[in-house]
Design a protein around this motif. Structure first.
Motif, mmCIF file in Angstrom:
data_model
loop_
_atom_site.group_PDB
_atom_site.id
_atom_site.type_symbol
_atom_site.label_atom_id
_atom_site.label_comp_id
_atom_site.label_asym_id
_atom_site.label_seq_id
_atom_site.Cartn_x
_atom_site.Cartn_y
_atom_site.Cartn_z
ATOM 1 N N ILE A 215 0.852 -1.190 0.000
ATOM 2 C CA ILE A 215 0.000 0.000 0.000
ATOM 3 C C ILE A 215 0.885 1.236 0.000
ATOM 4 C CG2 ILE A 215 -1.714 1.305 1.330
ATOM 5 C CD1 ILE A 215 -2.616 -1.383 2.522
ATOM 6 N N VAL A 216 0.546 2.244 -0.786
ATOM 7 C CA VAL A 216 1.309 3.491 -0.794
ATOM 8 C C VAL A 216 0.511 4.590 -0.101
ATOM 9 C CG1 VAL A 216 2.678 2.967 -2.841
ATOM 10 C CG2 VAL A 216 0.464 4.080 -3.116
ATOM 11 N N THR A 217 1.235 5.470 0.599
ATOM 12 C CA THR A 217 0.638 6.679 1.157
ATOM 13 C C THR A 217 1.027 7.834 0.247
ATOM 14 O OG1 THR A 217 2.558 7.116 2.595
ATOM 15 C CG2 THR A 217 0.752 5.796 3.507
ATOM 16 N N LEU B 69 -1.506 -2.517 -4.118
ATOM 17 C CA LEU B 69 -2.900 -2.912 -3.958
ATOM 18 C C LEU B 69 -3.808 -1.717 -3.728
ATOM 19 C CD1 LEU B 69 -4.993 -5.247 -3.583
ATOM 20 C CD2 LEU B 69 -4.514 -5.080 -1.124
ATOM 21 N N ASP B 70 -3.326 -0.715 -2.971
ATOM 22 C CA ASP B 70 -4.224 0.357 -2.550
ATOM 23 C C ASP B 70 -3.415 1.610 -2.215
ATOM 24 O OD1 ASP B 70 -6.623 1.588 -1.908
ATOM 25 O OD2 ASP B 70 -7.298 -0.037 -0.608
ATOM 26 N N GLU C 14 -8.466 -8.229 -5.530
ATOM 27 C CA GLU C 14 -7.359 -7.343 -5.887
ATOM 28 C C GLU C 14 -7.781 -6.331 -6.948
ATOM 29 O OE1 GLU C 14 -2.743 -7.728 -7.514
ATOM 30 O OE2 GLU C 14 -3.757 -9.447 -6.599
ATOM 31 N N ILE C 15 -8.477 -6.789 -7.962
ATOM 32 C CA ILE C 15 -8.910 -5.882 -9.040
ATOM 33 C C ILE C 15 -9.887 -4.838 -8.492
ATOM 34 C CG2 ILE C 15 -10.259 -5.754 -11.178
ATOM 35 C CD1 ILE C 15 -9.068 -8.503 -11.918
ATOM 36 N N GLN C 16 -10.826 -5.292 -7.683
ATOM 37 C CA GLN C 16 -11.817 -4.377 -7.127
ATOM 38 C C GLN C 16 -11.161 -3.321 -6.237
ATOM 39 O OE1 GLN C 16 -14.359 -5.416 -3.735
ATOM 40 N NE2 GLN C 16 -16.101 -5.281 -5.147
ATOM 41 N N THR C 17 -10.229 -3.754 -5.389
ATOM 42 C CA THR C 17 -9.559 -2.823 -4.485
ATOM 43 C C THR C 17 -8.756 -1.788 -5.261
ATOM 44 O OG1 THR C 17 -9.398 -4.548 -2.794
ATOM 45 C CG2 THR C 17 -7.945 -2.650 -2.555
ATOM 46 N N ARG C 18 -8.023 -2.247 -6.265
ATOM 47 C CA ARG C 18 -7.196 -1.317 -7.055
ATOM 48 C C ARG C 18 -8.069 -0.351 -7.852
ATOM 49 N NH1 ARG C 18 -4.088 -5.029 -9.160
ATOM 50 N NH2 ARG C 18 -2.594 -4.932 -7.447
ATOM 51 N N THR C 19 -9.175 -0.834 -8.371
ATOM 52 C CA THR C 19 -10.095 0.034 -9.118
ATOM 53 C C THR C 19 -10.664 1.126 -8.221
ATOM 54 O OG1 THR C 19 -10.689 -1.758 -10.639
ATOM 55 C CG2 THR C 19 -12.216 0.097 -10.474
ATOM 56 N N GLN C 20 -11.066 0.759 -7.017
ATOM 57 C CA GLN C 20 -11.592 1.750 -6.077
ATOM 58 C C GLN C 20 -10.529 2.773 -5.704
ATOM 59 O OE1 GLN C 20 -13.102 -0.694 -2.888
ATOM 60 N NE2 GLN C 20 -15.054 -1.070 -3.914
ATOM 61 N N ALA C 21 -9.276 2.313 -5.576
ATOM 62 C CA ALA C 21 -8.184 3.241 -5.263
ATOM 63 C C ALA C 21 -7.983 4.254 -6.393
ATOM 64 C CB ALA C 21 -6.893 2.468 -5.012
#
Length: 223
Positions: A92-94, A112-113, A207-214
């Protein structure tokens, strides 16, 4: 032959926090103390220190939370190393608003996010907790996949040699029950979506859903 899933000696997940300054780390550490997370964290304040921890840790971390500027060094070396050697560990990146492009590239490189870390406002605790919990679920699901694959391989090998061994049948059933119990727990947690019952499909979909939301949240920063 033992098909029991591997269990950790500690109830807490291990989190590596990579931030360029102590001040930046201090803004995040109180959020990680949230009882809903149950994480133990280690801190690195340089790219070199983070690389050493990722290389030399006796066991993989459960999740890595890294400042975008440090993640971006040497063409996202920290991220690519983590993804190559510890693919089940979410990265995860900030990022601040001005780092929108770097954060977006990090997601395309496999992060991921994203956690929004604005310069002039406190972090959103609920969003941070949700992000870390989702990453921990992703890590757990990847481990479940490995456990099930290992149990299945052992079962097939043993049954090929001893086709009438009822003990192996029972052991394999218990191993599958552990996986199903963990999936039911995930479903109750609310970190769930419909994508079929195949574990690999579920993990990929998460993973795809989380990255898309990010990515959607990143676009909202510019408005």
């Amino acid at each position: 032959m033992d098909l029991s899933p591997t269990t950790s000696s500690s109830q807490s997940a291990r989190l590596l926090l990579v931030q360029p300054t102590i001040a930046g780390a201090l803004s995040l550490l109180p959020l990680f103390d949230d009882q809903r997370l149950a994480v133990e964290y280690e801190l690195s304040t340089s790219h070199e220190s983070a690389m050493r921890k990722l290389f030399l840790s006796s066991a993989p971390y459960h999740v890595v939370v890294c400042d975008t500027q440090l993640a971006d060094i040497q063409n996202f070396l920290l991220l690519t190393h983590s993804r190559t050697f510890h693919p089940a560990v979410p990265f995860i990146v900030t990022a601040r608003e001005a780092e929108h492009k770097s954060a977006r590239r990090a997601l395309h490189e496999g992060a991921l996010d994203v956690i929004h870390a604005p310069l002039d406002a406190p972090l959103d605790q609920e969003q941070v907790v949700k992000t870390i919990r989702r990453a921990l679920w992703h890590n757990r699901l990847r481990k479940l996949i490995t456990q099930k694959e290992t149990a299945t391989a052992k079962y097939r090998e043993h049954i090929a040699a001893y086709p009438h061994d009822q003990r192996m049948e029972d052991a394999f059933r218990r191993a599958c029950e552990v996986v199903n119990t963990s999936l039911a727990s995930m479903e109750r947690s609310g970190v769930w979506f419909e994508t079929g019952r195949n574990l690999s499909d579920i993990a990929t979909g998460l993973e795809i859903q989380t990255r898309t939301q990010a990515l959607i949240r990143l676009d909202a920063w510019r408005h």
